[in-house]
Design an enzyme around this catalytic site. Structure first.
Site, PDB file in Angstrom:
ATOM      1  N   ASN A   1     -10.264   0.254  -0.160  1.00  0.00           N
ATOM      2  CA  ASN A   1      -8.265   0.210  -0.548  1.00  0.00           C
ATOM      3  C   ASN A   1      -8.302  -0.364  -1.639  1.00  0.00           C
ATOM      4  O   ASN A   1      -7.942  -1.645  -1.784  1.00  0.00           O
ATOM      5  CB  ASN A   1      -8.131  -0.574   1.123  1.00  0.00           C
TER       6      ASN A   1
ATOM      7  N   CYS B   1       0.890  -1.198  -0.050  1.00  0.00           N
ATOM      8  CA  CYS B   1       0.008  -0.100   0.210  1.00  0.00           C
ATOM      9  C   CYS B   1       1.045   1.101  -0.204  1.00  0.00           C
ATOM     10  O   CYS B   1       0.334   2.520  -0.097  1.00  0.00           O
ATOM     11  CB  CYS B   1      -0.923  -0.333   0.934  1.00  0.00           C
TER      12      CYS B   1
ATOM     13  N   HIS C   1      -3.384   7.817   2.665  1.00  0.00           N
ATOM     14  CA  HIS C   1      -3.677   6.561   1.454  1.00  0.00           C
ATOM     15  C   HIS C   1      -5.164   5.761   2.180  1.00  0.00           C
ATOM     16  O   HIS C   1      -5.698   6.322   3.288  1.00  0.00           O
ATOM     17  CB  HIS C   1      -2.619   4.777   1.934  1.00  0.00           C
TER      18      HIS C   1
HETATM   19  N1  ACO Z   1     -19.281  -7.801   7.961  1.00  0.00           N
HETATM   20  C1  ACO Z   1     -19.195  -7.905   9.516  1.00  0.00           C
HETATM   21  N2  ACO Z   1     -18.580  -8.439  11.027  1.00  0.00           N
HETATM   22  C2  ACO Z   1     -17.103  -8.667  11.162  1.00  0.00           C
HETATM   23  C3  ACO Z   1     -16.802  -7.743   9.097  1.00  0.00           C
HETATM   24  C4  ACO Z   1     -17.696  -7.507   8.685  1.00  0.00           C
HETATM   25  N3  ACO Z   1     -18.064  -7.579   7.056  1.00  0.00           N
HETATM   26  N4  ACO Z   1     -15.836  -8.238  10.064  1.00  0.00           N
HETATM   27  C5  ACO Z   1     -14.994  -8.651  10.811  1.00  0.00           C
HETATM   28  N5  ACO Z   1     -16.480  -8.638  11.830  1.00  0.00           N
HETATM   29  C6  ACO Z   1     -16.464  -9.175  13.357  1.00  0.00           C
HETATM   30  C7  ACO Z   1     -15.652  -9.552  13.136  1.00  0.00           C
HETATM   31  O1  ACO Z   1     -15.839 -11.193  13.207  1.00  0.00           O
HETATM   32  C8  ACO Z   1     -15.580  -9.803  15.196  1.00  0.00           C
HETATM   33  O2  ACO Z   1     -16.557 -10.458  15.637  1.00  0.00           O
HETATM   34  P1  ACO Z   1     -16.885 -11.348  16.886  1.00  0.00           P
HETATM   35  O3  ACO Z   1     -16.743 -10.317  17.781  1.00  0.00           O
HETATM   36  O4  ACO Z   1     -17.397 -11.686  16.477  1.00  0.00           O
HETATM   37  O5  ACO Z   1     -15.127 -11.908  16.833  1.00  0.00           O
HETATM   38  C9  ACO Z   1     -16.478  -7.650  15.175  1.00  0.00           C
HETATM   39  O6  ACO Z   1     -16.722  -7.430  13.693  1.00  0.00           O
HETATM   40  C10 ACO Z   1     -15.106  -7.194  15.043  1.00  0.00           C
HETATM   41  O7  ACO Z   1     -14.131  -7.608  14.513  1.00  0.00           O
HETATM   42  P2  ACO Z   1     -12.887  -7.127  14.709  1.00  0.00           P
HETATM   43  O8  ACO Z   1     -11.795  -7.280  13.622  1.00  0.00           O
HETATM   44  O9  ACO Z   1     -12.152  -6.097  16.657  1.00  0.00           O
HETATM   45  O10 ACO Z   1     -13.331  -5.480  14.365  1.00  0.00           O
HETATM   46  P3  ACO Z   1     -12.873  -4.083  13.418  1.00  0.00           P
HETATM   47  O11 ACO Z   1     -13.309  -3.020  14.607  1.00  0.00           O
HETATM   48  O12 ACO Z   1     -11.325  -3.754  14.047  1.00  0.00           O
HETATM   49  O13 ACO Z   1     -12.741  -3.550  12.668  1.00  0.00           O
HETATM   50  C11 ACO Z   1     -11.216  -3.936  10.499  1.00  0.00           C
HETATM   51  C12 ACO Z   1     -12.202  -4.348  11.659  1.00  0.00           C
HETATM   52  C13 ACO Z   1     -12.540  -2.994  10.049  1.00  0.00           C
HETATM   53  C14 ACO Z   1     -10.721  -4.639   9.159  1.00  0.00           C
HETATM   54  C15 ACO Z   1     -10.361  -2.714  10.907  1.00  0.00           C
HETATM   55  O14 ACO Z   1      -9.245  -4.257  11.869  1.00  0.00           O
HETATM   56  C16 ACO Z   1      -9.743  -2.049  10.415  1.00  0.00           C
HETATM   57  O15 ACO Z   1      -9.627  -1.673   9.611  1.00  0.00           O
HETATM   58  N6  ACO Z   1      -8.363  -2.353  10.554  1.00  0.00           N
HETATM   59  C17 ACO Z   1      -7.414  -1.423   9.586  1.00  0.00           C
HETATM   60  C18 ACO Z   1      -7.075  -2.463   8.452  1.00  0.00           C
HETATM   61  C19 ACO Z   1      -7.381  -2.304   7.688  1.00  0.00           C
HETATM   62  O16 ACO Z   1      -7.494  -1.348   6.674  1.00  0.00           O
HETATM   63  N7  ACO Z   1      -5.752  -2.533   6.064  1.00  0.00           N
HETATM   64  C20 ACO Z   1      -5.956  -2.374   4.803  1.00  0.00           C
HETATM   65  C21 ACO Z   1      -5.216  -2.802   4.430  1.00  0.00           C
HETATM   66  S1  ACO Z   1      -3.633  -1.812   5.053  1.00  0.00           S
HETATM   67  C22 ACO Z   1      -3.833  -0.834   4.853  1.00  0.00           C
HETATM   68  O17 ACO Z   1      -3.795  -0.391   3.711  1.00  0.00           O
HETATM   69  C23 ACO Z   1      -3.048   0.055   6.001  1.00  0.00           C
END
Ligand code: ACO
Length: 320
Positions: free
Chosen positions: A277, A113, A247
């Protein structure tokens, strides 16, 4: 001093738009969750057979046209991608061929990224050293090919597309435009929090794997720190900044970064709601979108930073 200035910017998005609701039939997810946790509303997916270099070529033509130039005026192509069409040759040489260019040179840069910032840094150094006068810097990705469609924590986040920038030498000492500073960082200790579990040394292309919470935490902290370091190098402060073009990973990451930098969200360019993304393509896509909306003007101070797998991250400060 020889500086690199932005002469043109352009982008290409595949025709197919995928709304969040499309995932609801196949996965235990919903539009409200995706919007509230990521800010993403839709993304574009490449058509079957539509490749990274196809999209990169279209974005390249758009940037060259925006600069009022022709492919004959370009000396080099540096293309940032983690999803090149083939293992080799580079997607950059395919774009070179697509542009009908039989001169100059072309190569890919891979920093996931953060790829566009790394490609911009490489182009800037080549221009400063006199190796090239005009470089096409491209970010192009087909991340839809890396998704595990059963993993709701990743497959709703990414999209496909390409953006391109014409970066050119200018020797006018009276002009303050151009790339003012670049800060690059990486730390391979974090290779396991965001990676693809396949590749040439394995037997499959693999799928993207991510520890979302960990990546989120690093993203907010490292994007803010690298922005401050680059601004310090440029002898500027956040008060001098007209636009932050981060980004486009997640709206909440952008908000967290803006808060740490004490910059209002009105000065942050956001396209993640429409593009998802798009990895290395996200910054030039956001720049091109902002430019075509008339928001980005000559002379504006732009801080553009990214973080991704590696971890690798970095920021460029540009007087547009
Ligand atoms: N729909 C519904 N529920 C979901 C989804 C979805 N698409 N995805 C995850 N969940 C659930 C999980 O399974 C979890 O359920 P559980 O509590 O029963 O286990 C719950 O939601 C919470 O999950 P978390 O991973 O704790 O959720 P969080 O609030 O952290 O959000 C996310 C997840 C959106 C991926 C977040 O961590 C994030 O944005 N991280 C940054 C990652 C990113 O943007 N990466 C891109 C590549 S790197 C970069 O470009 C910087």
């Amino acid at each position: 001093m020889r500086r690199s200035i932005v002469e043109g910017i352009g982008h290409y998005l595949p025709q197919r738009v995928v709304e969040n609701s499309e995932f609801e039939d196949k996965l235990d997810t919903n539009d409200a969750w995706i919007r509230s946790r990521t800010g993403i509303e839709r993304r574009h997916f490449a058509a079957k057979g539509e490749t990274t270099s196809d999209m990169g070529t279209k974005a390249a033509f758009a940037a060259i046209e925006n600069a009022g130039l022709s492919p004959d005026d370009i000396d080099a192509i540096i293309l940032a991608t983690s999803t090149a069409d083939l293992t080799f040759p580079s997607a950059a040489t395919m774009v070179q061929n697509g542009l009908g260019m039989q001169h100059g040179f072309a190569f890919d840069v891979q920093a996931v990224c953060a790829g566009f910032v790394y490609a911009l840094a490489t182009a800037n150094s080549m221009i400063a050293s006199g190796q090239a006068n005009r470089v096409l810097v491209i970010g192009a990705e087909t991340f839809s090919n890396l998704m595990d469609w059963s993993d709701r924590g990743t497959c709703v986040l990414f999209g496909d597309g390409a953006g391109a920038m014409v970066l050119a030498a200018q020797d006018d000492p009276s002009s303050s435009r151009g790339v003012l500073a670049i800060n690059l960082r990486s730390d391979g200790r974090y290779k396991d929090i965001l990676f693809v579990d396949g590749g040439v040394s394995k037997d499959t292309t693999g799928h993207l794997r991510m520890q979302g919470k960990e990546v989120f935490r690093h993203a907010v902290e490292k994007l803010s720190n690298t922005a401050l370091d680059a601004l310090e190098q440029a002898e500027l402060t956040t008060a001098d900044v007209d636009w932050i073009i981060p980004h486009q990973a997640n709206k909440r990451i952008l908000e967290g970064m803006a808060k740490r930098l004490k910059v209002p969200m009105e000065r942050v360019i956001m396209t993640v709601h429409d593009h998802g993304n798009t990895s290395a393509a996200s910054i030039p896509l956001a720049m091109s979108t902002a430019s075509s909306q008339g928001r980005l003007k000559k002379g504006d101070v732009v801080v553009t930073g990214a973080i991704g797998g590696g971890l690798a991250w970095g920021t460029a400060v540009i007087r547009w």
